[in-house]
Design an enzyme around this catalytic site. Structure first.
Site, short mmCIF file in Angstrom:
data_model
loop_
_atom_site.label_atom_id
_atom_site.label_comp_id
_atom_site.label_asym_id
_atom_site.label_seq_id
_atom_site.Cartn_x
_atom_site.Cartn_y
_atom_site.Cartn_z
N ASP A 189 7.39 14.20 109.21
CA ASP A 189 8.33 15.26 109.60
C ASP A 189 7.56 16.54 109.92
OD1 ASP A 189 7.66 15.92 107.03
OD2 ASP A 189 9.72 16.10 106.29
N ASP A 212 8.84 9.36 107.97
CA ASP A 212 9.34 10.31 106.97
C ASP A 212 10.86 10.38 107.08
OD1 ASP A 212 7.51 11.54 105.29
OD2 ASP A 212 6.84 12.94 106.84
N LYS A 272 8.86 7.07 104.16
CA LYS A 272 8.19 7.90 103.14
C LYS A 272 9.20 8.91 102.62
CE LYS A 272 4.81 11.00 104.13
NZ LYS A 272 5.44 12.28 103.74
N GLU A 297 -0.69 15.18 98.11
CA GLU A 297 -1.06 16.31 98.98
C GLU A 297 -1.45 17.54 98.16
OE1 GLU A 297 1.71 17.06 102.14
OE2 GLU A 297 0.73 18.94 102.71
O1 KIV Z 1 4.81 15.04 107.55
C1 KIV Z 1 3.61 14.77 107.40
O2 KIV Z 1 2.80 14.84 108.33
C2 KIV Z 1 3.16 14.39 106.08
C3 KIV Z 1 1.68 14.33 105.85
C4 KIV Z 1 1.16 15.69 105.68
C5 KIV Z 1 1.34 13.44 104.72
O3 KIV Z 1 3.95 14.18 105.21
#
Ligand code: KIV
Length: 290
Positions: free
Chosen positions: A45, A84, A114, A184
């Site tokens: 996201d 995401d 995710k 993270e």
């Molecule tokens: O949205 C994203 O790019 C992420 C990464 C930073 C792991 O969640």
């Protein structure tokens, strides 16, 4: 190369082989990641910021994420595609979370979703999505969707309470059924502790050595304008290269150096004569009508 599977990722961790994950938000990005041979592509996201121009990840919708995810899926053959689930699409209930995850699986062909966070409600969502048959990647440490509640975009696990919470959350997210966890912005020493107690692969971003790493594509390519996070390593200068290419194009258009002879189609003499005749007839009609 055979298609990546959850079993293969588990094997890679067991054999100490590093897992490579990168974000992508469109077909060319996915093609590039695929051709580079990455193991996992994340339709993050972060696309809210990198390709849609939002200030944060909070505003992006499921429908917008689905368009990005579908393009990435079309460009991916062997890498595992993880999407995401955006803020607001899982917060209300387990049922809402399952419906959202199903949309990513059915409408975008996502291999996994995710989900950020490790609190009780988040664990319940992970369990529900896994029970619906959709694999889940967890995400702990700095979770950008709820960064305001964490005190801003800052590293986690630096106080005793925060470090202890990370251990609790990592184990709880694993127990809830996540097959892999992104961590993270956490000190490397805390990541090392988590690795020693987890059975699933831990993918780091700003978290030191882990079972694999993930970076935002636009950060590593050098597309992102301005300051990036401390943990970003820039491997390319695509942003500057793109500006230079468009500047050169604009300059050649303005000076009429482009298009050159090699960019033109050859004409047939009889077609040119016919066009001239017709233009002459039409011009005469127009003059008579005035
Ligand atoms: O949205 C994203 O790019 C992420 C990464 C930073 C792991 O969640």
């Amino acid at each position: 190369m055979p298609r990546m599977t959850l079993t293969r990722l588990t094997e890679m961790r067991a054999q100490g082989e590093q897992i490579v994950m990168v974000t992508a938000y469109d077909y060319p990005g996915a093609r590039a990641a695929e051709r580079a041979g990455v193991d996992m592509v994340l339709v993050g996201d972060s696309g809210a910021q990198t390709v849609l121009g939002h200030e944060s990840t909070v505003g992006v919708t499921v429908d917008e994420m689905l368009v990005l995810a579908q393009a990435v899926r079309r460009g991916t053959e062997t890498a595992l595609v993880v999407c995401d689930v955006p803020f607001g699409s899982t917060e209300v209930s387990d049922a809402q979370a399952v419906e959202t995850a199903i949309r990513f699986a059915k409408e975008a062909g996502a291999d996994a979703v995710k989900i950020e966070g490790g609190g009780q409600a988040r664990l319940s969502r992970v369990r529900a999505i896994v029970a619906a048959g959709i694999p889940v990647v967890g995400h702990i440490g700095l979770t950008p969707q709820t960064a305001t509640a964490l005190g801003g975009m800052r590293a986690q696990g630096r106080s005793v309470a925060s470090a202890e919470r990370l251990v609790d959350e990592a184990l709880a997210v694993q127990d809830a059924g996540a097959f892999c966890i992104v961590i993270e912005a956490v000190p490397a020493e805390i990541t090392a502790v988590l690795r020693s107690v987890l059975d699933v692969p831990l993918i780091g971003i700003g978290a030191g050595p882990a079972d694999g790493q993930v970076l935002v594509l636009h950060d590593l390519l050098g597309v992102t304008e301005g300051k990036t996070a401390k943990f970003v390593k820039q491997y390319g200068t695509i942003g500057d290269d793109t500006v230079a290419a468009i500047t050169a194009y604009a300059s050649e258009v303005r000076s009429a150096a482009f298009p050159g002879g090699e960019h033109r189609y050859a004409a047939r003499a009889d077609a040119v004569d016919a066009a001239r005749d017709r233009a002459g007839v039409l011009a005469a009609h127009r003059d008579n009508a005035r």
